[in-house]
Design an enzyme around this catalytic site. Structure first.
Site, mmCIF file in Angstrom:
data_model
loop_
_atom_site.group_PDB
_atom_site.id
_atom_site.type_symbol
_atom_site.label_atom_id
_atom_site.label_comp_id
_atom_site.label_asym_id
_atom_site.label_seq_id
_atom_site.Cartn_x
_atom_site.Cartn_y
_atom_site.Cartn_z
ATOM 1 N N ASN A 7 -7.491 27.959 -16.207
ATOM 2 C CA ASN A 7 -7.752 27.107 -17.368
ATOM 3 C C ASN A 7 -9.218 27.310 -17.732
ATOM 4 O O ASN A 7 -10.114 26.895 -16.990
ATOM 5 C CB ASN A 7 -7.465 25.633 -17.036
ATOM 6 C CG ASN A 7 -7.748 24.710 -18.212
ATOM 7 O OD1 ASN A 7 -8.708 24.913 -18.954
ATOM 8 N ND2 ASN A 7 -6.930 23.686 -18.376
ATOM 9 N N GLU A 34 -5.758 26.387 -22.122
ATOM 10 C CA GLU A 34 -6.766 25.697 -22.931
ATOM 11 C C GLU A 34 -7.660 26.676 -23.689
ATOM 12 O O GLU A 34 -8.892 26.624 -23.563
ATOM 13 C CB GLU A 34 -7.592 24.704 -22.096
ATOM 14 C CG GLU A 34 -6.842 23.403 -21.846
ATOM 15 C CD GLU A 34 -7.770 22.202 -21.674
ATOM 16 O OE1 GLU A 34 -8.171 21.921 -20.544
ATOM 17 O OE2 GLU A 34 -8.091 21.560 -22.692
ATOM 18 N N ASP A 150 -1.874 25.467 -15.342
ATOM 19 C CA ASP A 150 -2.467 24.154 -15.080
ATOM 20 C C ASP A 150 -1.335 23.139 -15.175
ATOM 21 O O ASP A 150 -0.893 22.816 -16.282
ATOM 22 C CB ASP A 150 -3.565 23.870 -16.104
ATOM 23 C CG ASP A 150 -4.168 22.478 -15.940
ATOM 24 O OD1 ASP A 150 -3.717 21.729 -15.059
ATOM 25 O OD2 ASP A 150 -5.091 22.145 -16.723
ATOM 26 N N ASN A 152 -1.473 20.000 -14.085
ATOM 27 C CA ASN A 152 -1.941 18.611 -14.137
ATOM 28 C C ASN A 152 -1.158 17.739 -13.162
ATOM 29 O O ASN A 152 -0.805 16.596 -13.471
ATOM 30 C CB ASN A 152 -1.885 18.062 -15.565
ATOM 31 C CG ASN A 152 -3.152 18.356 -16.360
ATOM 32 O OD1 ASN A 152 -4.262 18.110 -15.894
ATOM 33 N ND2 ASN A 152 -2.994 18.909 -17.545
ATOM 34 N N ASP A 221 -3.926 23.510 -10.286
ATOM 35 C CA ASP A 221 -3.510 24.797 -10.865
ATOM 36 C C ASP A 221 -2.656 25.525 -9.837
ATOM 37 O O ASP A 221 -3.107 25.783 -8.715
ATOM 38 C CB ASP A 221 -4.746 25.611 -11.235
ATOM 39 C CG ASP A 221 -5.610 24.883 -12.259
ATOM 40 O OD1 ASP A 221 -5.353 25.048 -13.469
ATOM 41 O OD2 ASP A 221 -6.515 24.119 -11.840
ATOM 42 N N ASP A 250 -14.264 23.759 -16.069
ATOM 43 C CA ASP A 250 -14.105 22.799 -14.960
ATOM 44 C C ASP A 250 -13.003 23.232 -13.987
ATOM 45 O O ASP A 250 -12.886 22.658 -12.902
ATOM 46 C CB ASP A 250 -13.913 21.354 -15.469
ATOM 47 C CG ASP A 250 -13.032 21.237 -16.690
ATOM 48 O OD1 ASP A 250 -12.423 22.243 -17.101
ATOM 49 O OD2 ASP A 250 -12.942 20.125 -17.232
ATOM 50 N N HIS A 251 -12.228 24.248 -14.371
ATOM 51 C CA HIS A 251 -11.222 24.844 -13.463
ATOM 52 C C HIS A 251 -11.718 26.210 -12.966
ATOM 53 O O HIS A 251 -12.562 26.833 -13.625
ATOM 54 C CB HIS A 251 -9.906 25.086 -14.189
ATOM 55 C CG HIS A 251 -9.215 23.860 -14.696
ATOM 56 N ND1 HIS A 251 -8.042 23.388 -14.169
ATOM 57 C CD2 HIS A 251 -9.530 23.000 -15.704
ATOM 58 C CE1 HIS A 251 -7.652 22.310 -14.823
ATOM 59 N NE2 HIS A 251 -8.540 22.044 -15.763
#
Length: 260
Positions: A7, A34, A150, A152, A221, A250-251
């Site tokens: 991501n 994303e 991802d 989530n 992930d 951030d990933h």
DNA sequence: ATGGTGGTCGAACCA
């Protein structure tokens, strides 16, 4: 075959990091989530000059997924089946011929689902039901299949630094984790978990409050493998060092190597 | 308890 999921939190903001990482890691296939861009906004020339074929399913401002590959796919499908009214670009699938046969790779960006008391959480659960039905259909093909992305979803308490903080969050609610387990119960293997049950193995650290410095992360992930893919699994690992780069996502990337 | 950060797109939404 080296298959990655990452991501990138904005393909335009992250293009320099993405190019640097592709050069370093040299994956055969990279599933990106994303993009936060329409297809025309993806700097595809920067990727093509590295030798990658680029398939995108973009959207203005939000979501957006892509599959980069050294080989041209035989088939590409955009969108997760099961709801023609779903406008969000969260799913793309590609099929590749290999020396040993075929490999099918799906890149997904599962809805976050917060806040839980909004319409977003039921949308997440419905999306997971659609993914379950899709996975059942594809399993019948008996192909090496990777569902990468991802999710989530924090599958277990060990997959976060502080489980108490995540109680009641859409990523960790019992219903969310149960829906993820249903995928495992179908016969899919969580690649990273299958080779690494160490605590503190994370794929996301929030930008806020020094989460990276404190290793306050979560593992959300995942690369889920069909039985035909799992039996060909050579390795699975995270690339946490990418989180320490300038202007990071951030990933971080997660990789599997398959003998396909 | 609050605010802490970042991307997209040009005010507010998403994570």
């Amino acid at each position: 075959m080296k298959i990655a999921t990452w991501n990138i939190n904005g393909v335009k903001a992250r293009i320099e990091n993405l190019v640097a990482w592709l050069k370093e890691c040299d994956p055969d296939v990279a599933c990106l989530q994303e993009l936060k861009s329409i297809d025309e906004g993806v700097p595809r020339e920067r990727l093509e000059e590295l030798g990658y074929h680029v398939e995108t399913h973009g959207q203005k401002g939000f979501n957006g997924v892509a599959i980069l590959s050294k080989k041209t796919p035989d088939e590409v499908n955009r969108g997760l089946p099961g709801d023609d009214g779903d406008e969000q670009s969260r799913f793309i699938e590609a099929v590749f011929s290999t020396e040993k046969g075929v490999v099918r790779i799906c890149c997904l960006y599962l809805p976050n689902g917060n806040p839980v008391d909004s319409e977003k959480y039921p949308y997440k659960l419905r999306w997971m039901e659609r993914l379950q039905r899709f996975a059942e259909d594809r399993l019948a093909l008996e192909e090496p299949l990777v569902l990468a992305g991802d999710y989530n979803v924090i599958p277990e308490p060990v997959d976060c630094h502080d489980p108490k903080v995540w109680e009641g969050d859409a990523l960790f609610l019992p219903q969310t984790r149960a829906a993820f387990r249903k995928l495992e119960n179908l016969g899919f293997t969580d690649a990273l978990r299958s080779v690494n049950d160490k605590a503190e193995t994370y794929t996301f650290w929030d930008y806020q409050a020094g989460a990276w410095q404190k290793n306050n992360g979560i593992r959300i992930d995942h690369l889920m493998l069909s039985p035909e893919a799992a039996s060909r699994l050579k390795s699975a690992y995270v690339e946490p060092h990418v989180r320490a780069w300038e202007k990071p996502s951030d990933h971080v990337p997660v990789i599997v190597e398959l003998d396909v």
